[in-house]
Design an enzyme around this catalytic site. Structure first.
Site, PDB file in Angstrom:
ATOM      1  N   ALA A  63     -30.697 128.311  44.537  1.00 27.38           N
ATOM      2  CA  ALA A  63     -31.666 128.568  46.060  1.00 27.38           C
ATOM      3  C   ALA A  63     -30.494 128.293  47.604  1.00 27.38           C
ATOM      4  O   ALA A  63     -29.281 128.221  46.490  1.00 27.38           O
ATOM      5  CB  ALA A  63     -32.478 127.606  46.351  1.00 27.38           C
ATOM      6  N   GLY A 108     -32.231 127.829  40.709  1.00 24.49           N
ATOM      7  CA  GLY A 108     -33.561 128.900  41.578  1.00 24.49           C
ATOM      8  C   GLY A 108     -32.851 130.384  40.834  1.00 24.49           C
ATOM      9  O   GLY A 108     -33.800 130.890  40.395  1.00 24.49           O
ATOM     10  N   GLU A 111     -34.129 129.875  37.220  1.00 27.29           N
ATOM     11  CA  GLU A 111     -35.649 129.314  37.168  1.00 27.29           C
ATOM     12  C   GLU A 111     -36.621 131.096  37.111  1.00 27.29           C
ATOM     13  O   GLU A 111     -37.818 131.066  36.887  1.00 27.29           O
ATOM     14  CB  GLU A 111     -36.072 129.000  38.286  1.00 27.29           C
ATOM     15  CG  GLU A 111     -35.369 127.406  37.720  1.00 27.29           C
ATOM     16  CD  GLU A 111     -35.194 126.300  39.499  1.00 27.29           C
ATOM     17  OE1 GLU A 111     -34.909 126.923  40.261  1.00 27.29           O
ATOM     18  OE2 GLU A 111     -36.278 125.605  39.422  1.00 27.29           O
ATOM     19  N   GLU A 131     -28.907 121.143  39.604  1.00 27.30           N
ATOM     20  CA  GLU A 131     -30.124 120.678  40.602  1.00 27.30           C
ATOM     21  C   GLU A 131     -28.636 119.266  40.740  1.00 27.30           C
ATOM     22  O   GLU A 131     -29.190 118.328  41.877  1.00 27.30           O
ATOM     23  CB  GLU A 131     -31.024 120.717  41.006  1.00 27.30           C
ATOM     24  CG  GLU A 131     -32.029 121.193  41.587  1.00 27.30           C
ATOM     25  CD  GLU A 131     -30.888 122.970  40.402  1.00 27.30           C
ATOM     26  OE1 GLU A 131     -30.547 122.637  39.598  1.00 27.30           O
ATOM     27  OE2 GLU A 131     -31.862 124.577  40.532  1.00 27.30           O
TER      28      GLU A 131
END
Ligand code: CAA
Length: 263
Positions: A63, A108, A111, A131
Site C-alpha cells: 500500500a 499489500g 495480500e 508492516e
C-alpha cells in the site's frame, strides 16, 4: 485507466498494475481503478484472469506509504476496508485468478497475491509483510490469509519479524506453487490459464466455489456443500456435452474432451 492495463487473449484476461514511479504501490486511485477493472471483466467471455505487475522489478510494493502516513484512525480503517473490499471481490470472482508475481510482493502486494486462487512467481520475487516495521498491522487481509495459506507459526514469524523471503522459500512454505525465470513467468501463467479455460467453465467455477466456501465450514457441512454443488453440475450443458463426448465411440483420437461453449 492510468494505473491498470487490461487485455484479453482468447478466454484469458491479463490485468497489469502499472504505477512505475512507486513500484506499483497501491494508493486510493490505483485501488479504485483495480475495483473498476474487476467489475468490467466480461464473465461471459473470460474464463481465467491473470494479475501481474508492470516492469521487471515489482509485482506490487505494498500500500502507498506516503498516502497512509497522513491518515487518522478512522481514515486508516476506511483505507483498509477499501483494499479489503477489492481483494475480497477478487477472491470471490466466479472465475479462477492467477497471480503472476514478478518481483516485490510486499505488504499489500503479498495480500493481493494471496487473494488470488493460485500464485506463481519469478526467481527475483520477494515476499513479506513489512508492516510491523512501519508501526501498523497488515490491513488488506494479510493477518488472515497468510495464516490460512502457510502454517500459523510461519505466518506469525513473517508478521512479527517483518522479514522478507525469497522465491524459493515462498515455494517451500507453499505460498507459491512454482518459480520461473522472469521471462518465463507470464508465458507459464498464460499456459496454466489456457489449460483452465479449456475445461468446462461451469465445473471450474463450481470447484472454486466449493473450495472457497468449504474452507469456511466444518467437514460435515463442507461435504454437504460439495454434494449440492456436485449435484448442480448435472443436467448442465457442460455435463451433458462432456460425458456424451467421453462415451462417443467415434471420437477423434487425441481430443481430450468436448469443446465447451461460453456461458
Ligand atoms: N509506497 C509508496 N512508495 C513506494 C512504496 C510504497 N509501498 N514502495 C516503493 N515506493 C517508491 C519509493 O518511495 C521510491 O520512490 P522515489 O523514487 O520517489 O523515492 C520508488 O518507489 C522506488 O523505490 P526504492 O527507491 O525504495 O527502490 P529500492 O529498489 O531501493 O527498494 C523496496 C525496493 C525494498 C520494495 C522498497 O521500495 C520498499 O521497502 N518499499 C516499501 C515496501 C513496504 O513496506 N510495503 C508495505 C507497505 S504497508 C502495507 O502494504 C499495509 C497494508 O497491508 C495495507
Amino acid at each position: 485507466m492510468a494505473f491498470i492495463q487490461y487485455e484479453t487473449e482468447g478466454q484469458v484476461a491479463i490485468l497489469t498494475i502499472d504505477r512505475p514511479k512507486a513500484l506499483n504501490a497501491l494508493d486510493s486511485a490505483v485501488l479504485k481503478e483495480l475495483d473498476a477493472a474487476i467489475d468490467a471483466i466480461d464473465l461471459n467471455e473470460v474464463r481465467c484472469l491473470i494479475i501481474t505487475g508492470a516492469g521487471e522489478k515489482s509485482f506490487v510494493a505494498g500500500a502507498d506509504i506516503g498516502e497512509m502516513s497522513k491518515l487518522t484512525k478512522a481514515e486508516g480503517e476506511a483505507f483498509g476496508k477499501t483494499g479489503n473490499d477489492v481483494f475480497r471481490k477478487i477472491e470471490t470472482l466466479p472465475i479462477p485468478v492467477i497471480a503472476a508475481v514478478n518481483g516485490f510482493a510486499l505488504g499489500g502486494g503479498n495480500e493481493l497475491a494471496m487473494s488470488c486462487d493460485i500464485r506463481i512467481c519469478s526467481e527475483n520475487a520477494v515476499f513479506g509483510q513489512p508492516e510491523t516495521g512501519l508501526g501498523i498491522t497488515p490491513g488488506f487481509g494479510g493477518t488472515q490469509r497468510l495464516a490460512r495459506l502457510v502454517s500459523p507459526g510461519y505466518a506469525k514469524q513473517l508478521l512479527y519479524t517483518a522479514a522478507n523471503i525469497k522465491a524459493h522459500e515462498a515455494l517451500r512454505i507453499g505460498l507459491v506453487n512454482a518459480v520461473y525465470p522472469l521471462e518465463e513467468l507470464l508465458p507459464a501463467a498464460k499456459k496454466m490459464a489456457a489449460q483452465i479455460a479449456f475445461n468446462a467453465p461451469i465445473a471450474v467455477r463450481a470447484c472454486k466455489k466449493a473450495v472457497n466456501e468449504g474452507l469456511e465450514l466444518g467437514m460435515d457441512d463442507a461435504i454437504a456443500l460439495e454434494e449440492k454443488i456436485f449435484g448442480d453440475c448435472f443436467e448442465t450443458e457442460d455435463q451433458v456435452a462432456g460425458m456424451a463426448f467421453f462415451l462417443k465411440k467415434d471420437k477423434q483420437k487425441g481430443e481430450k474432451h468436448a469443446p465447451y461453449q461460453n456461458k
